[in-house]
Write a protein that holds these residues in place. Structure first.
Motif, PDB file in Angstrom:
ATOM      1  N   LEU A 179       9.470  20.872 -12.937  1.00  0.00           N
ATOM      2  CA  LEU A 179      10.220  19.779 -12.499  1.00  0.00           C
ATOM      3  C   LEU A 179      10.445  19.731 -11.199  1.00  0.00           C
ATOM      4  O   LEU A 179      10.601  20.517 -10.524  1.00  0.00           O
ATOM      5  CB  LEU A 179      11.494  19.914 -13.470  1.00  0.00           C
ATOM      6  N   PRO A 180      10.918  18.498 -10.720  1.00  0.00           N
ATOM      7  CA  PRO A 180      11.682  18.417  -9.253  1.00  0.00           C
ATOM      8  C   PRO A 180      12.675  19.295  -9.357  1.00  0.00           C
ATOM      9  O   PRO A 180      13.703  19.303 -10.095  1.00  0.00           O
ATOM     10  CB  PRO A 180      12.014  16.830  -9.274  1.00  0.00           C
ATOM     11  N   GLY A 181      12.642  20.186  -8.364  1.00  0.00           N
ATOM     12  CA  GLY A 181      13.842  21.256  -7.868  1.00  0.00           C
ATOM     13  C   GLY A 181      13.241  22.510  -8.300  1.00  0.00           C
ATOM     14  O   GLY A 181      13.667  23.559  -8.376  1.00  0.00           O
ATOM     15  N   GLY A 182      11.670  22.610  -9.141  1.00  0.00           N
ATOM     16  CA  GLY A 182      11.155  23.880  -9.283  1.00  0.00           C
ATOM     17  C   GLY A 182      11.434  24.528 -10.736  1.00  0.00           C
ATOM     18  O   GLY A 182      10.983  25.594 -10.983  1.00  0.00           O
ATOM     19  N   HIS A 183      12.015  23.792 -11.645  1.00  0.00           N
ATOM     20  CA  HIS A 183      12.227  24.337 -12.909  1.00  0.00           C
ATOM     21  C   HIS A 183      11.091  24.185 -13.556  1.00  0.00           C
ATOM     22  O   HIS A 183      10.276  23.141 -13.982  1.00  0.00           O
ATOM     23  CB  HIS A 183      13.390  23.366 -13.670  1.00  0.00           C
ATOM     24  N   LYS A 184      10.617  25.455 -14.486  1.00  0.00           N
ATOM     25  CA  LYS A 184       9.517  25.520 -15.332  1.00  0.00           C
ATOM     26  C   LYS A 184       9.969  25.014 -16.676  1.00  0.00           C
ATOM     27  O   LYS A 184      10.904  25.668 -17.434  1.00  0.00           O
ATOM     28  CB  LYS A 184       8.875  26.862 -15.419  1.00  0.00           C
ATOM     29  N   VAL A 185       9.273  24.068 -17.382  1.00  0.00           N
ATOM     30  CA  VAL A 185       9.375  23.733 -18.672  1.00  0.00           C
ATOM     31  C   VAL A 185       8.063  23.377 -19.408  1.00  0.00           C
ATOM     32  O   VAL A 185       7.032  23.266 -18.623  1.00  0.00           O
ATOM     33  CB  VAL A 185      10.154  22.325 -18.886  1.00  0.00           C
ATOM     34  N   ASP A 186       8.207  23.735 -20.872  1.00  0.00           N
ATOM     35  CA  ASP A 186       6.956  23.134 -21.483  1.00  0.00           C
ATOM     36  C   ASP A 186       6.740  21.826 -21.999  1.00  0.00           C
ATOM     37  O   ASP A 186       5.733  21.486 -22.418  1.00  0.00           O
ATOM     38  CB  ASP A 186       6.759  24.271 -22.621  1.00  0.00           C
ATOM     39  N   TRP A 187       7.961  21.307 -22.210  1.00  0.00           N
ATOM     40  CA  TRP A 187       7.907  20.105 -22.962  1.00  0.00           C
ATOM     41  C   TRP A 187       8.835  19.168 -22.206  1.00  0.00           C
ATOM     42  O   TRP A 187       9.847  19.618 -21.712  1.00  0.00           O
ATOM     43  CB  TRP A 187       8.224  19.984 -24.322  1.00  0.00           C
ATOM     44  N   LEU A 188       8.633  17.695 -22.338  1.00  0.00           N
ATOM     45  CA  LEU A 188       9.698  16.783 -21.929  1.00  0.00           C
ATOM     46  C   LEU A 188       9.819  15.797 -23.059  1.00  0.00           C
ATOM     47  O   LEU A 188       8.828  15.712 -23.704  1.00  0.00           O
ATOM     48  CB  LEU A 188       9.143  16.056 -20.681  1.00  0.00           C
ATOM     49  N   ALA A 189      10.948  15.174 -23.308  1.00  0.00           N
ATOM     50  CA  ALA A 189      11.129  14.296 -24.460  1.00  0.00           C
ATOM     51  C   ALA A 189      11.838  13.233 -24.063  1.00  0.00           C
ATOM     52  O   ALA A 189      12.778  13.268 -23.027  1.00  0.00           O
ATOM     53  CB  ALA A 189      11.722  14.991 -25.539  1.00  0.00           C
ATOM     54  N   ALA A 190      11.903  12.012 -24.714  1.00  0.00           N
ATOM     55  CA  ALA A 190      12.669  10.878 -24.567  1.00  0.00           C
ATOM     56  C   ALA A 190      13.300  10.477 -25.822  1.00  0.00           C
ATOM     57  O   ALA A 190      12.503  10.053 -26.631  1.00  0.00           O
ATOM     58  CB  ALA A 190      11.716   9.621 -23.687  1.00  0.00           C
ATOM     59  N   GLY A 191      14.429  10.449 -25.998  1.00  0.00           N
ATOM     60  CA  GLY A 191      15.217  10.357 -27.098  1.00  0.00           C
ATOM     61  C   GLY A 191      16.262   8.927 -27.037  1.00  0.00           C
ATOM     62  O   GLY A 191      16.696   8.957 -25.947  1.00  0.00           O
ATOM     63  N   THR A 192      15.908   8.290 -27.741  1.00  0.00           N
ATOM     64  CA  THR A 192      16.742   6.837 -27.986  1.00  0.00           C
ATOM     65  C   THR A 192      17.174   6.595 -29.593  1.00  0.00           C
ATOM     66  O   THR A 192      16.461   6.884 -30.321  1.00  0.00           O
ATOM     67  CB  THR A 192      16.144   5.579 -27.330  1.00  0.00           C
ATOM     68  N   TYR A 193      18.138   5.593 -29.513  1.00  0.00           N
ATOM     69  CA  TYR A 193      18.559   5.127 -30.830  1.00  0.00           C
ATOM     70  C   TYR A 193      18.058   3.731 -31.098  1.00  0.00           C
ATOM     71  O   TYR A 193      18.682   2.817 -30.402  1.00  0.00           O
ATOM     72  CB  TYR A 193      19.963   5.386 -30.981  1.00  0.00           C
ATOM     73  N   ASP A 194      17.238   3.415 -32.133  1.00  0.00           N
ATOM     74  CA  ASP A 194      17.120   1.803 -32.433  1.00  0.00           C
ATOM     75  C   ASP A 194      18.088   1.135 -33.124  1.00  0.00           C
ATOM     76  O   ASP A 194      18.790   1.827 -34.057  1.00  0.00           O
ATOM     77  CB  ASP A 194      15.702   1.988 -33.256  1.00  0.00           C
ATOM     78  N   ARG A 195      18.547   0.350 -32.857  1.00  0.00           N
ATOM     79  CA  ARG A 195      19.788  -0.435 -33.403  1.00  0.00           C
ATOM     80  C   ARG A 195      19.396  -1.466 -34.086  1.00  0.00           C
ATOM     81  O   ARG A 195      20.257  -2.080 -35.074  1.00  0.00           O
ATOM     82  CB  ARG A 195      20.808  -0.843 -32.330  1.00  0.00           C
ATOM     83  N   SER A 196      18.372  -2.223 -33.886  1.00  0.00           N
ATOM     84  CA  SER A 196      17.791  -3.406 -34.484  1.00  0.00           C
ATOM     85  C   SER A 196      16.332  -3.700 -33.900  1.00  0.00           C
ATOM     86  O   SER A 196      15.562  -3.063 -33.351  1.00  0.00           O
ATOM     87  CB  SER A 196      18.591  -4.653 -34.003  1.00  0.00           C
TER      88      SER A 196
END
Length: 432
Positions: A179-196
């Motif tokens: 990640l920008p800043g040097g953080h190591k992660v294995d997964w990225l995710a995008a969560g949102t709520y469908d309203r209609s």
């Protein structure tokens, strides 16, 4: 599993050429369709629907894709992208852990894995939304990160209808990526709520409309996972991105404070008998590839139909393709040529379906040549293109070009398969 292919400059230029030609050809087809509408009258509801579908799902997405390739950055900026290249939902969750561990924490938190987008699942979500029936595994539309669509998605249905739901998409990070800043992660995710459900502001497609404050959904994901899994640890990178107000790929307003929680699932135990084999979204055959193969097969069917017409002595066929005084030998040659073309198209369609990049390029080359020849004849007044004469064939060639020059079809055709990781190996990795 997927292995990134080596970059080939020639293939890249070919793909760019096919992609731009597809966009230009779709504009021409839209012009022809509008011209036909004046002859038919706008009262023809079916024609208006066909034109909207072409505009929303083919022409506008292709134009957006051409433009966004110029002005949208190609590097990670904390946003997913639509298949048209538009900036989509914010990436608002990061995770540490193996794929089996991610599935374990989501299952235990009451989330349901979404089905892949197929013709059957797409039809089911439409009927479930209209009839307000439950479909807990309803598919989510593809968004892209690292130049590929999500590896999988999870959701929680609200009020027993897929019209309203919590949902989150997951992407596996490339090996060695930080990640920008040097953080190591294995997964990225995008969560949102469908309203209609509504129409996209940018493409006029039917799509889900999301809740503006995406931080609420982000916090819901973290809370449900943490409460259900005591072995999960959470840390938050505050102000990972600047807080902003913007719009996603469907034109919905979104806002976030810029914080990024990291869910650490590495201590979560996983039952080895249920540990899935690691998957990659690029190994799944995309809809544009299947559509392109089906259209090429359709050209083969048309060729076989022409052969039957020639053999049965259809007057229309003879008027257009043969001389009424043609000898039997000459007619046999025409029949043989058309039959061989049809058989070649069948083989080509099968190879396109299997993911052959060479077959994809050949199919696009044939369609491009046909489109250009018809464009020259049309511009010189040699031929007239209408619903009764030539428009169906031209539309088929343009649709083949649009489908097979798409990003999803290109990535699938250029993938390089490597041996899948055996389940026993996955189990040992999880246990360690």
């Amino acid at each position: 599993m997927y292995k990134a292919p080596s970059r080939d400059v020639t293939d890249s230029w070919l793909d760019h050429g096919f992609f731009v030609l597809g966009g230009a050809a779709s504009v021409w087809l839209a012009f022809l369709l509008v011209g036909e509408s004046f002859h038919l009258g706008w009262g023809r509801l079916w024609f208006s629907f066909v034109f909207w579908a072409f505009l929303a799902y083919l022409l506008l997405p292709r134009l957006h894709r051409i433009l966004t390739s110029i002005y949208v950055p190609g590097y990670f900026i904390g946003r997913a992208r639509t298949s048209d290249g538009l900036l989509g939902d914010p990436v608002n969750v990061a995770l540490l852990g193996t794929e089996p561990q991610i599935h374990t924490i989501m299952d235990s938190a009451g989330w349901t894995k979404a089905d892949d987008v197929t013709l059957a699942s797409s039809g089911r979500i439409v009927s479930s939304t209209i009839l307000r029936r439950s479909y807990t595994e309803a598919p989510v539309s593809p968004l892209y990160l690292f130049d590929r669509q999500q590896d999988f998605a999870y959701q929680q249905e609200v009020n027993n209808t897929p019209g309203k739901r919590h949902h989150v998409r997951f992407w596996r990070c490339p090996d060695g990526w930080l990640l920008p800043g040097g953080h190591k992660v294995d997964w990225l995710a995008a969560g949102t709520y469908d309203r209609s459900v509504g129409l996209s502001l940018f493409t006029l497609q039917i799509t889900h409309k999301i809740e503006q404050n995406t931080d609420v959904e982000r916090d819901h994901i973290v809370r449900t996972v943490s409460q259900a899994n005591p072995d999960v640890l959470v840390q938050v990178i505050e102000d990972f991105s600047t807080g902003y107000h913007s719009r996603n790929g469907g034109g919905d307003s979104i806002s976030t404070d810029g914080d990024l929680p990291i869910i650490d699932a590495r201590r979560v135990p996983v039952s080895t008998e249920h540990a899935p084999i690691a998957t990659d979204s690029r190994d799944r055959r995309p809809a544009p590839t299947m559509m392109g193969a089906a259209l090429v097969a359709g050209r083969a069917i048309a060729a076989f139909g022409l052969v039957m017409a020639l053999l049965t002595g259809s007057d229309v066929t003879f008027d257009n393709l043969t001389d009424p005084g043609m000898t039997t030998a000459a007619l046999a040659v025409v029949v043989a040529v058309v039959l061989l073309f049809g058989l070649g198209e069948v083989f080509l369609a099968w190879r396109v379906f299997l993911g052959s990049n060479g077959a994809r390029v050949i199919a696009m080359t044939l369609s491009s040549a046909s489109i250009l020849l018809q464009a020259v004849d049309y511009s010189t007044g040699t031929t007239h293109i209408s619903l009764e004469a030539g428009l169906a064939g031209l539309a088929t060639d343009i649709l083949v070009l649009l489908a097979l020059s798409s990003q999803r079809a290109r990535i699938f055709a250029k993938r390089q398969r490597v041996p899948a990781v055996p389940a026993s190996v996955v189990s040992r990795r999880v246990a360690s």
